[in-house]
Design an enzyme around this catalytic site. Structure first.
Site, PDB file in Angstrom:
ATOM      1  N   ASP A  10      26.971 -11.484  66.949  1.00  0.00           N
ATOM      2  CA  ASP A  10      27.980 -11.401  65.887  1.00  0.00           C
ATOM      3  C   ASP A  10      27.249 -10.972  64.622  1.00  0.00           C
ATOM      4  O   ASP A  10      26.019 -11.066  64.534  1.00  0.00           O
ATOM      5  CB  ASP A  10      28.643 -12.768  65.675  1.00  0.00           C
ATOM      6  N   SER A  11      28.029 -10.528  63.644  1.00  0.00           N
ATOM      7  CA  SER A  11      27.440 -10.151  62.363  1.00  0.00           C
ATOM      8  C   SER A  11      26.781 -11.361  61.696  1.00  0.00           C
ATOM      9  O   SER A  11      25.926 -11.192  60.835  1.00  0.00           O
ATOM     10  CB  SER A  11      28.531  -9.609  61.452  1.00  0.00           C
ATOM     11  N   TYR A  42      29.605  -7.593  57.982  1.00  0.00           N
ATOM     12  CA  TYR A  42      29.817  -6.229  58.458  1.00  0.00           C
ATOM     13  C   TYR A  42      31.183  -5.713  57.977  1.00  0.00           C
ATOM     14  O   TYR A  42      31.399  -4.512  57.872  1.00  0.00           O
ATOM     15  CB  TYR A  42      29.834  -6.197  59.995  1.00  0.00           C
ATOM     16  N   GLY A  43      32.096  -6.658  57.781  1.00  0.00           N
ATOM     17  CA  GLY A  43      33.514  -6.317  57.590  1.00  0.00           C
ATOM     18  C   GLY A  43      33.812  -5.432  56.402  1.00  0.00           C
ATOM     19  O   GLY A  43      34.859  -4.792  56.337  1.00  0.00           O
ATOM     20  N   CYS A  73      32.623 -10.416  67.696  1.00  0.00           N
ATOM     21  CA  CYS A  73      32.827  -9.991  66.310  1.00  0.00           C
ATOM     22  C   CYS A  73      33.984  -9.001  66.308  1.00  0.00           C
ATOM     23  O   CYS A  73      33.913  -7.961  66.978  1.00  0.00           O
ATOM     24  CB  CYS A  73      31.546  -9.325  65.803  1.00  0.00           C
ATOM     25  N   THR A  75      34.973  -7.104  63.977  1.00  0.00           N
ATOM     26  CA  THR A  75      34.630  -5.864  63.297  1.00  0.00           C
ATOM     27  C   THR A  75      33.890  -4.915  64.243  1.00  0.00           C
ATOM     28  O   THR A  75      34.251  -3.735  64.368  1.00  0.00           O
ATOM     29  CB  THR A  75      33.772  -6.186  62.055  1.00  0.00           C
ATOM     30  N   GLU A 151      32.682 -20.256  55.723  1.00  0.00           N
ATOM     31  CA  GLU A 151      31.242 -20.487  55.643  1.00  0.00           C
ATOM     32  C   GLU A 151      30.888 -21.523  54.581  1.00  0.00           C
ATOM     33  O   GLU A 151      29.814 -22.110  54.619  1.00  0.00           O
ATOM     34  CB  GLU A 151      30.509 -19.169  55.406  1.00  0.00           C
ATOM     35  N   CYS A 185      39.312 -12.227  63.864  1.00  0.00           N
ATOM     36  CA  CYS A 185      37.958 -12.406  63.353  1.00  0.00           C
ATOM     37  C   CYS A 185      37.486 -13.757  63.870  1.00  0.00           C
ATOM     38  O   CYS A 185      38.257 -14.731  63.869  1.00  0.00           O
ATOM     39  CB  CYS A 185      37.990 -12.384  61.831  1.00  0.00           C
ATOM     40  N   THR A 186      36.226 -13.803  64.305  1.00  0.00           N
ATOM     41  CA  THR A 186      35.759 -15.015  64.990  1.00  0.00           C
ATOM     42  C   THR A 186      35.608 -16.222  64.052  1.00  0.00           C
ATOM     43  O   THR A 186      35.415 -17.335  64.513  1.00  0.00           O
ATOM     44  CB  THR A 186      34.442 -14.729  65.740  1.00  0.00           C
ATOM     45  N   HIS A 187      35.695 -16.005  62.748  1.00  0.00           N
ATOM     46  CA  HIS A 187      35.675 -17.153  61.829  1.00  0.00           C
ATOM     47  C   HIS A 187      37.055 -17.846  61.754  1.00  0.00           C
ATOM     48  O   HIS A 187      37.133 -19.011  61.391  1.00  0.00           O
ATOM     49  CB  HIS A 187      35.350 -16.700  60.401  1.00  0.00           C
TER      50      HIS A 187
END
Ligand code: DGL
Length: 270
Positions: A10-11, A42-43, A73, A75, A151, A185-187
């Site tokens: 992932d980024s 990356y986004g 990811c 993105t 985050e 988005c994985t977040h």
């Protein structure tokens, strides 16, 4: 049967939500995770840069002898969907399994998609959904503040900061009357309680990490690539920036303390 590890990148650390799902569904597998913490996000970057980064991330995982590469990811999966063509092992991004799950879940044919700016700008989900069923109506929206909120641990559904942000971003999708929303988005699964509160219980939320973990399991089983049953699974974690500070975010995203279990690598050398 194949005891080699599954490579996941992932980024940054958002892909740990997918690792969580992979580990839960396939405890016998070994997972090598690379988070490009030195070059995240990356986004907001150009297509060329994202594609170059993705090639290097995959090259590092291949150097670890993986049997499959997963881009956890949204993105990368959107902007470098063809990455697998240059790899000697199977490649899986989050896009195809997530679009398929959303198309199966919708009853009204009105699907919302949220993701990073690069993911939404690429139009990848629109194309993937329309390829499944041209009658599907897609409403998309980038949510650039969601990743920093996650985050920094702003996750609570009663916290006015994520709640107001989600209300602002999701209002057009709510007005459009979507019955299914792709968390592209994985977040974003970490914000699921907030997103659910804003969208209402009637809207199905599709978690891209979860759908990708399920697709990975199906792929490994159908290609006789799953680890042997007696195999003891494990995980190795690598990042491209400092390893200090990883533990706090890993605790949020993976639900485990990884203090002392993370190694630094120089991704520019791959
Ligand atoms: N991992 C990215 C994604 O899933 C989000 C973070 C970034 O912008 O790099 O799209």
């Amino acid at each position: 049967m194949d005891p080699r590890p599954i490579g996941v990148f992932d980024s940054g650390l958002g892909g740990l939500t997918a690792v969580r799902q992979l580990t839960a569904g396939m405890p016998d597998e070994t997972i090598v995770y690379f988070g490009d913490t030195g070059r995240v996000p990356y986004g907001s970057r150009s297509r060329e840069t994202i594609r170059r980064y993705a090639r290097q991330d995959a090259a590092f995982l291949l150097s670890q002898g993986v049997k499959m590469v997963i881009a956890a990811c949204g993105t990368v999966s959107s902007v470098a969907a063809d990455l697998g063509e240059s790899l000697p092992v199977p490649f899986l991004g989050v896009l195809a399994p997530t679009a398929a799950a959303a198309a199966a879940a919708t009853k009204t044919g009105r699907i919302g998609v949220i993701g990073t700016t690069a993911t939404i700008r690429s139009g990848s989900y629109r194309r993937a959904l329309s390829a499944i069923d041209p009658a599907l109506e897609v409403f998309d929206r980038d949510c650039p503040l969601f990743v920093p909120l996650v985050e920094n641990g702003f996750l609570g559904e009663d916290d006015p900061i994520p709640l107001l942000t989600a209300e602002r971003y999701l209002a057009p999708l709510k007005e459009a009357g979507v019955d299914t929303l792709i968390l592209g988005c994985t977040h974003y699964p970490l914000l699921e309680p907030v997103i659910r509160r804003v969208m209402g219980e009637g809207v199905a939320l599709v978690d891209s990490g979860r759908e990708t973990a399920l697709a990975c399991r199906r792929f490994l089983l159908s290609h006789d690539l799953a680890a042997p049953p007696e195999h003891e699974g494990g995980r190795r974690f690598y990042v491209s920036d400092r390893t200090e500070g990883f533990a706090g975010i890993a605790q949020i995203l993976l639900g485990e303390n990884l203090d002392g279990q993370v190694e630094h690598i120089d991704i520019e050398s791959y």
